[in-house]
Design a protein around this motif. Structure first.
Motif, PDB file in Angstrom:
ATOM      1  N   ILE A 197      14.104 -70.104 -50.700  1.00 46.77           N
ATOM      2  CA  ILE A 197      14.490 -69.446 -51.944  1.00 46.77           C
ATOM      3  C   ILE A 197      13.481 -68.344 -52.264  1.00 46.77           C
ATOM      4  N   LEU A 198      14.005 -67.134 -52.538  1.00 48.98           N
ATOM      5  CA  LEU A 198      13.165 -65.971 -52.803  1.00 48.98           C
ATOM      6  C   LEU A 198      13.572 -65.299 -54.102  1.00 48.98           C
ATOM      7  N   LEU A 199      12.599 -64.729 -54.810  1.00 49.70           N
ATOM      8  CA  LEU A 199      12.906 -63.809 -55.887  1.00 49.70           C
ATOM      9  C   LEU A 199      13.432 -62.529 -55.257  1.00 49.70           C
ATOM     10  N   ILE A 200      14.551 -61.997 -55.786  1.00 48.03           N
ATOM     11  CA  ILE A 200      15.155 -60.797 -55.209  1.00 48.03           C
ATOM     12  C   ILE A 200      15.390 -59.761 -56.300  1.00 48.03           C
ATOM     13  N   ASP A 201      16.032 -58.670 -55.923  1.00 49.75           N
ATOM     14  CA  ASP A 201      16.480 -57.626 -56.836  1.00 49.75           C
ATOM     15  C   ASP A 201      15.286 -56.831 -57.361  1.00 49.75           C
ATOM     16  N   GLU A 202      15.043 -56.836 -58.656  1.00 50.72           N
ATOM     17  CA  GLU A 202      14.011 -55.974 -59.234  1.00 50.72           C
ATOM     18  C   GLU A 202      13.334 -56.645 -60.424  1.00 50.72           C
ATOM     19  N   ILE A 203      12.181 -56.101 -60.789  1.00 52.58           N
ATOM     20  CA  ILE A 203      11.486 -56.464 -62.035  1.00 52.58           C
ATOM     21  C   ILE A 203      11.147 -55.148 -62.712  1.00 52.58           C
ATOM     22  N   SER A 204      11.997 -54.716 -63.614  1.00 50.15           N
ATOM     23  CA  SER A 204      11.814 -53.389 -64.215  1.00 50.15           C
ATOM     24  C   SER A 204      12.102 -53.432 -65.704  1.00 50.15           C
ATOM     25  N   GLY A 205      11.820 -52.312 -66.362  1.00 50.28           N
ATOM     26  CA  GLY A 205      12.073 -52.223 -67.788  1.00 50.28           C
ATOM     27  C   GLY A 205      13.529 -52.426 -68.144  1.00 50.28           C
ATOM     28  N   GLY A 206      14.432 -52.113 -67.207  1.00 44.67           N
ATOM     29  CA  GLY A 206      15.850 -52.278 -67.454  1.00 44.67           C
ATOM     30  C   GLY A 206      16.317 -53.716 -67.460  1.00 44.67           C
ATOM     31  N   ASN A 207      15.441 -54.649 -67.071  1.00 44.22           N
ATOM     32  CA  ASN A 207      15.810 -56.062 -67.012  1.00 44.22           C
ATOM     33  C   ASN A 207      15.078 -56.903 -68.051  1.00 44.22           C
ATOM     34  N   MET A 208      14.397 -56.254 -68.979  1.00 48.75           N
ATOM     35  CA  MET A 208      13.585 -57.026 -69.926  1.00 48.75           C
ATOM     36  C   MET A 208      13.602 -56.398 -71.308  1.00 48.75           C
ATOM     37  N   ARG A 209      13.307 -57.223 -72.314  1.00 47.67           N
ATOM     38  CA  ARG A 209      13.050 -56.721 -73.664  1.00 47.67           C
ATOM     39  C   ARG A 209      11.567 -56.870 -73.939  1.00 47.67           C
ATOM     40  N   VAL A 210      10.949 -55.773 -74.319  1.00 50.23           N
ATOM     41  CA  VAL A 210       9.511 -55.749 -74.558  1.00 50.23           C
ATOM     42  C   VAL A 210       9.243 -55.091 -75.904  1.00 50.23           C
ATOM     43  N   TYR A 211       8.349 -55.693 -76.670  1.00 48.38           N
ATOM     44  CA  TYR A 211       7.994 -55.174 -77.993  1.00 48.38           C
ATOM     45  C   TYR A 211       6.501 -54.893 -78.058  1.00 48.38           C
ATOM     46  N   LYS A 212       6.146 -53.953 -78.917  1.00 50.43           N
ATOM     47  CA  LYS A 212       4.757 -53.729 -79.280  1.00 50.43           C
ATOM     48  C   LYS A 212       4.713 -53.798 -80.790  1.00 50.43           C
ATOM     49  N   GLY A 213       4.201 -54.910 -81.316  1.00 50.14           N
ATOM     50  CA  GLY A 213       4.338 -55.174 -82.743  1.00 50.14           C
ATOM     51  C   GLY A 213       5.800 -55.387 -83.068  1.00 50.14           C
TER      52      GLY A 213
END
Length: 228
Positions: A197-213
């Motif tokens: 089993i492997l992590l695939i695809d991508e890890i990018s800003g388009g796949n996450m919600r990120v906040y600063k404050g």
């Protein structure tokens, strides 16, 4: 190269050597021109988003490699927006695994009767969804995935454990820049040669919600903050 799959944000090719190559497009998921990682349709096209997504993906995959987390990543070429990967087999037509730290998006829409928007969850919540545009990517339980023959209980546990490991690493990296990870979507597959089993695809800003404050950071700005 031979195109073997056309996706929403990436196309998959096989080159003359038999290597698998992912091409990162400038398309982003969303609706009516507004970015939303939880949507299962292309909502907007932003010039430079493909390169930015690949840059962040390469960054995180290299970190995971150093921590001995199994992924399909081999190498990347930012100028060509291409990433070379090991060939994998999907679970059915594909599974998406969401790790949630804060109640937002579809999680809040489902459970808003009992939880306030933006509530920090007591522990990471991992959800598995089926890649099925027609049915709006339904959430599938451990028992359902076993019944459908997509994942054994042991594979489910392995992916759940890997998801929390991976997402905690990403969360810690973002915190170094005072960025808070609210949720993130990952994908997994089996190595075609070994069955691992492997992590695939991508890890990018388009796949996450990120906040600063209280500010929801645009996916293209996550990388700018992270790398500066």
């Amino acid at each position: 190269m031979e195109r073997i799959y056309t996706g929403k944000t990436k196309d998959v090719f096989k080159d003359t050597n038999g290597d698998i190559v992912l091409y990162f497009k400038d398309d982003m998921t969303g609706k009516d021109g507004v970015f939303d990682p939880g949507e299962n349709q292309v909502g907007l096209t932003v010039e430079g988003s493909g390169r930015a997504g690949l840059e962040m993906t390469s960054h995180f995959f290299n970190i995971l490699k150093d921590k001995n987390i199994p992924t399909h990543y081999i190498s990347s070429d930012l100028d060509k927006k291409e990433m070379r990967v090991n060939e994998i087999e999907n679970f059915g037509d594909g599974l998406e695994v969401i790790c949630r730290y804060v109640a937002v998006g579809s999680y809040y829409r489902r459970y808003g009767k009992y939880i306030e928007n933006g509530t920090v969850l007591k522990s990471p919540v991992v959800e598995f969804t089926l890649k099925d545009d027609e049915r709006q990517d339904p959430v599938a339980s451990k028992e359902t995935l076993d019944i459908l023959g997509l994942l054994t209980n042991e594979e489910y546990d392995e992916i759940e454990s890997l998801t929390i490991q991976i997402c905690d690493i990403i969360k810690d990296e973002l915190l170094k820049k005072d960025l808070e990870l609210y949720d993130i979507k990952l994908e997994f597959g089996r190595d075609k040669e070994t069955g691992d089993i492997l992590l695939i695809d991508e890890i990018s800003g388009g796949n996450m919600r990120v906040y600063k404050g209280d500010e929801n950071i645009h996916p293209l700005d996550i990388g700018k903050i992270l790398f500066n």
